[in-house]
Scaffold this active site. Structure first.
Site, PDB file in Angstrom:
ATOM      1  CE1 TYR A 112     -63.456  -0.805 -42.122  1.00  0.00           C
ATOM      2  CE2 TYR A 112     -62.391   0.204 -44.022  1.00  0.00           C
ATOM      3  CZ  TYR A 112     -63.432  -0.536 -43.478  1.00  0.00           C
ATOM      4  OH  TYR A 112     -64.433  -0.998 -44.290  1.00  0.00           O
ATOM      5  CG  ASP A 134     -54.473  -2.060 -44.839  1.00  0.00           C
ATOM      6  OD1 ASP A 134     -54.325  -1.575 -45.978  1.00  0.00           O
ATOM      7  OD2 ASP A 134     -55.579  -2.237 -44.307  1.00  0.00           O
ATOM      8  CE  LYS A 169     -59.548   3.574 -49.413  1.00  0.00           C
ATOM      9  NZ  LYS A 169     -59.373   3.176 -48.036  1.00  0.00           N
TER      10      LYS A 169
HETATM   11  C1  LIG Z   1     -60.060   1.742 -47.587  1.00  0.00           C
HETATM   12  C2  LIG Z   1     -59.241   0.824 -46.796  1.00  0.00           C
HETATM   13  C3  LIG Z   1     -59.435  -0.567 -46.831  1.00  0.00           C
HETATM   14  C4  LIG Z   1     -60.602  -1.197 -47.543  1.00  0.00           C
HETATM   15  O1  LIG Z   1     -60.579  -0.984 -48.906  1.00  0.00           O
HETATM   16  P1  LIG Z   1     -61.970  -1.122 -49.718  1.00  0.00           P
HETATM   17  O2  LIG Z   1     -61.554  -0.954 -51.134  1.00  0.00           O
HETATM   18  O3  LIG Z   1     -62.847  -0.040 -49.190  1.00  0.00           O
HETATM   19  O4  LIG Z   1     -62.493  -2.469 -49.437  1.00  0.00           O
HETATM   20  C5  LIG Z   1     -58.547  -1.374 -46.166  1.00  0.00           C
HETATM   21  N1  LIG Z   1     -57.516  -0.856 -45.476  1.00  0.00           N
HETATM   22  C6  LIG Z   1     -57.309   0.468 -45.400  1.00  0.00           C
HETATM   23  C7  LIG Z   1     -56.131   0.986 -44.641  1.00  0.00           C
HETATM   24  C8  LIG Z   1     -58.182   1.356 -46.039  1.00  0.00           C
HETATM   25  O5  LIG Z   1     -58.004   2.664 -45.905  1.00  0.00           O
END
Ligand SMILES: *Cc1c(COP(=O)(O)O)cnc(C)c1O
Length: 427
Positions: free
Chosen positions: A144, A239, A267
């Site tokens: 994701y 990511d 995060k």
């Molecule tokens: C949470 C997450 C996102 C998206 O971040 P948001 O602040 O919710 O937009 C993107 N990549 C990864 C791996 C994530 O866990």
């Protein structure tokens, strides 16, 4: 366990918000029941509107690595708020956080702060396309990367549980530029790259998959990705929105010794306030406006409160012994859960990197999205509710990670493990 207040709030919320929530997985759809409305949180615990307090392993989906309402972080936010909450002009705090990020990640020479992980990934991909002058991207099934159009293709997390990997509203053209391969399958990547490299701008990967549950990379998978992309002039994007500052101060790229071209963060670096960041080699990042032609902007980008919370969080993570402590606590929980399942004769496959944990109700092994989906989600739902009744709050979905913070004591984790023994007996 009293639940009347949460139930009532949820009923009213559903009238004014789609599904009663502002982010799908919060609605408890995949485990049944109704969500708890949280009124306060402190250290390792959250308290709901009916006054129940739980040991929290959701951690706001990752950011709360120091636990909730860490006194130093709260104080810094309060002080910053009293000086104004947003100026739309540069601040010294942004410089400080940017410097800390670049110092932490060897691959990051320049960074741009944004307001969410989604925005970070979306922007990094635009930069990769601008840099390579190619349009296609390759992502992995079950990974994701936020909810941008081109990435809602075989996405994990909330999208995995709700069965909306290809969401309505995503133009076929946007999804059409996205190729997918199974996570950990380097031969599939090699085949796709051989055929499509001329149009591939980037390969994007969660170096430790955290949105199909937690799936660690196979030995050499990331190293091969690095070599293959470099050979073909394709950018490699990590990511690290979850893994950054979670599995080590320098993220997964430090743990596995890989230097991606671009990295996305979020995060933890906002300490519980909305932040994202993307960065990498100077040569690539200098393409971003106003230094270069790739446009990207944000009214609240580098927001003083969020940046302050991030700086205070990172400062504390830098102290000696923090990641050793997270490792010990993570191991204690992982071993405890696995043992609880074993004693109850429940098939269970535990995954973990440091304080980032996954647990699947299957014999395993879980190495990709297909094997993750073999987990018995009905059993997970039962486990989830069993744990909730016994005072431990795990993610309301099989395909989300569990997080341990520095605020979780060994005694608290032991309480959760004892609860798991009871809960597993009833599976
Ligand atoms: C949470 C997450 C996102 C998206 O971040 P948001 O602040 O919710 O937009 C993107 N990549 C990864 C791996 C994530 O866990």
């Amino acid at each position: 366990m009293k639940i009347a207040t949460s139930k009532n709030l949820f009923r009213r919320s559903r009238r004014v918000m789609p599904g009663g929530v502002n982010s799908p997985v919060r609605a408890f759809r995949s485990v049944g029941g109704h969500p708890l409305f949280i009124t306060r949180a402190r250290g390792a615990t959250v308290t709901d509107a009916d006054g129940n307090t739980y040991l929290d392993y959701v951690a706001s989906w990752g950011p709360m690595i120091l636990g909730h309402a860490h006194p130093a972080v709260v104080k810094a936010i309060q002080r910053a708020a009293s000086r104004g909450t947003s100026y739309g002009a540069p601040t010294e705090q942004e410089l400080k956080l940017a410097t800390m990020l670049c110092a932490a990640l060897p691959s990051m020479e320049q960074v741009r702060l944004v307001s969410s992980g989604t925005e970070a990934v979306m922007s990094a991909i635009r930069v990769a396309r601008g840099f390579t002058k190619r349009d296609a991207i390759l992502k992995f099934e079950g990974c994701y990367h936020g909810h941008a159009d081109s990435l809602l293709v075989k996405a994990g997390s909330g999208a995995a549980t709700l069965g909306l990997p290809d969401s309505p509203g995503v133009p076929r053209a946007a999804a059409g530029h996205t190729l997918t391969a199974p996570f950990n399958d380097i031969d599939a990547v090699r085949r796709l790259i051989r055929t499509h490299w001329r149009k591939l701008a980037c390969v994007i990967v969660e170096p430790i998959a955290g949105n199909m549950g937690v799936v660690a990379p196979r030995h050499a998978f990331l190293r091969h990705l690095r070599a293959l992309t470099r050979q073909h002039g394709i950018l490699l994007i990590f990511d690290e929105v979850i893994s950054g500052f979670r599995v080590a101060y320098g993220g997964a790229q430090t743990v596995y010794g890989i230097r991606p071209d671009l990295t996305c963060l979020g995060k933890i670096i906002g300490g519980g306030l909305p932040v994202g960041a993307y960065g990498g080699a100077r040569e690539i990042m200098e393409l971003v406006a106003p230094a270069g032609p790739v446009y990207q902007a944000g009214t609240l980008s580098g927001n003083p409160l969020a940046v302050t919370a991030g700086i205070e969080t990172l400062k504390r993570l830098k102290a000696p012994g923090v990641y050793d402590c997270l490792e010990r606590r993570g191991a204690q929980l992982a071993e405890g859960l696995a043992q609880a399942a074993r004693r109850a004769n429940v098939p269970f496959y535990q995954t973990r990197v440091g304080s980032l944990l996954g647990g699947f109700f299957t014999d395993g092994p879980v190495v990709d999205y297909a094997s993750a989906k073999r987990s018995d989600t009905t059993r997970y739902a039962k486990f989830f509710h069993g744990m909730l009744q016994r005072g431990s709050y795990f993610a309301p979905s099989q395909f989300e990670a569990a997080f341990v913070s520095t605020a979780h004591t060994a005694a608290e984790i032991d309480r959760t493990v004892r609860a798991a023994r009871e809960a597993c007996k009833r599976l």
